[in-house]
Write an enzyme that holds these catalytic residues in place. Structure first.
Site, mmCIF file in Angstrom:
data_model
loop_
_atom_site.group_PDB
_atom_site.id
_atom_site.type_symbol
_atom_site.label_atom_id
_atom_site.label_comp_id
_atom_site.label_asym_id
_atom_site.label_seq_id
_atom_site.Cartn_x
_atom_site.Cartn_y
_atom_site.Cartn_z
ATOM 1 N N SER A 1 1.171 -1.212 -0.247
ATOM 2 C CA SER A 1 -0.229 0.540 -0.034
ATOM 3 C C SER A 1 1.045 1.285 -0.342
ATOM 4 C CB SER A 1 -1.081 -0.435 1.462
ATOM 5 O OG SER A 1 -1.002 1.421 1.787
ATOM 6 N N LYS A 2 0.500 2.086 -0.933
ATOM 7 C CA LYS A 2 1.619 3.373 -1.010
ATOM 8 C C LYS A 2 0.779 3.813 0.028
ATOM 9 C CE LYS A 2 1.423 4.184 -5.917
ATOM 10 N NZ LYS A 2 0.724 5.225 -7.257
#
Ligand code: GLU
Length: 314
Positions: free
Chosen positions: A289-290
């Protein structure tokens, strides 16, 4: 109006597709040399997952004495982030990773898709002239109602067959609507049959059978830029890519790509669809997840002073 005049009326271009075929001659390759490309979209920072793909692209080109080029895929203008292109270029420079060809450097450029508008339009015109593409005037409202009808009837979703409302408009009808200032896009007139199968020999996943594409996919959008599908076919052919290594989220679009290469008369590259790298947390596996994972951003490693060689091994 002849087919050629019709194509000229629908899409304005500076050059004919033959000009581009001559401008980008086939690369002189020796047996086994691979031409790969890393093709990020400047819609966010460079992500660990895409870096992983780029390492494969670079490594295969290197070990076969081939070429790996960087192509910026910015055709989805709504999703671009500010300074996204420079961000990508700087991230790779900081890691001391270099491509053989990249924006403003190489014979097969421009390497930024938004600068290749004329090229895509010239090939879309070729399809229009051959009766393999057509203008579509359906509004998003009309598309929604087609979709609703398909859901109600439990039918396959998409713009195909009897649902492809603009497919059979006559030239005169289309011209009248354009003269009436109705906005339009260009769609492929698919020749595919969903009941027939094609086979992909994927270099990672092996042999995969899929139904032929029969969707009249959009090839040129209302802003004059191509969709990913059309740009993929035109660019990877003209730029002489031998191997497309990409995320496996594109696997299901393969039938579209197969058909586009075929109607354009282009030889297909080989494909390798890579699984994403996921992260294992105790018993669960999740996507990177960024937002949650600061280390998903590749600039993180440079900031932390971690050398690229360590990152490659990791
Ligand atoms: N721009 C596409 C992406 O970022 C590239 C896919 C491909 O390598 O063809 O997913």
């Amino acid at each position: 109006m002849t087919n050629k005049e019709y194509a000229d009326f629908l899409l304005k271009t500076d050059y004919d597709y033959n000009y581009y075929l001559e401008k980008y001659p086939k690369r002189a390759l020796k047996e086994g040399q691979m031409v790969t490309r890393f093709a990020p979209s400047p819609t966010g920072f460079v992500h660990m997952g895409s870096l992983y793909t780029s390492f494969s692209d670079l490594q295969f080109a290197k070990q076969t004495n081939g070429i790996c080029y960087l192509r910026i895929e910015d055709t989805d203008q709504k999703r671009l982030i500010e300074d996204g292109i420079n961000g990508i270029i700087n991230d790779f420079n900081d890691l001391n990773i270099h491509f053989d060809e990249y924006p403003n450097h190489g014979e097969y450029g421009p390497y930024i898709q938004s600068e290749r508008r004329d090229i895509y339009a010239s090939f879309a015109k070729k399809l229009i002239m051959e009766g393999l593409a057509y203008p579509c005037f359906c509004s998003s409202c009309e598309l929604d109602s087609i979709r609703k009808e398909q859901i109600d009837k439990k039918d396959r979703i998409g713009y195909y067959g009897k649902y492809a409302k603009c497919r059979d408009l006559t030239m005169d009808e289309a011209i009248a609507r354009i003269n009436n200032n109705e906005p339009y896009i260009i769609r492929l007139k698919s020749l595919g049959d969903f009941n027939k199968k094609i086979v992909l020999n994927d270099l990672i996943k092996g042999q995969i059978e899929m139904p032929e594409n029969d969707i009249d996919v959009v090839i040129i959008k209302s802003d004059g830029l191509p969709t990913y599908h059309f740009a993929h076919a035109v660019d990877d052919f003209l730029m002489g890519t031998t191997h497309v290594i990409r995320g496996d989220e594109w696997l299901s679009s393969y039938p579209i790509h197969y058909e586009l290469f075929k109607v354009l008369g282009f030889k297909q590259p080989k494909y390798a669809h890579m699984a994403p790298i996921n992260i294992k947390e105790e018993d669960t596996v999740r996507k990177i997840s960024k937002r949650k994972d600061p280390w998903a951003r590749i600039s993180y490693y440079d900031e932390m002073g971690i050398p690229t060689e360590a990152l490659k091994l990791y």
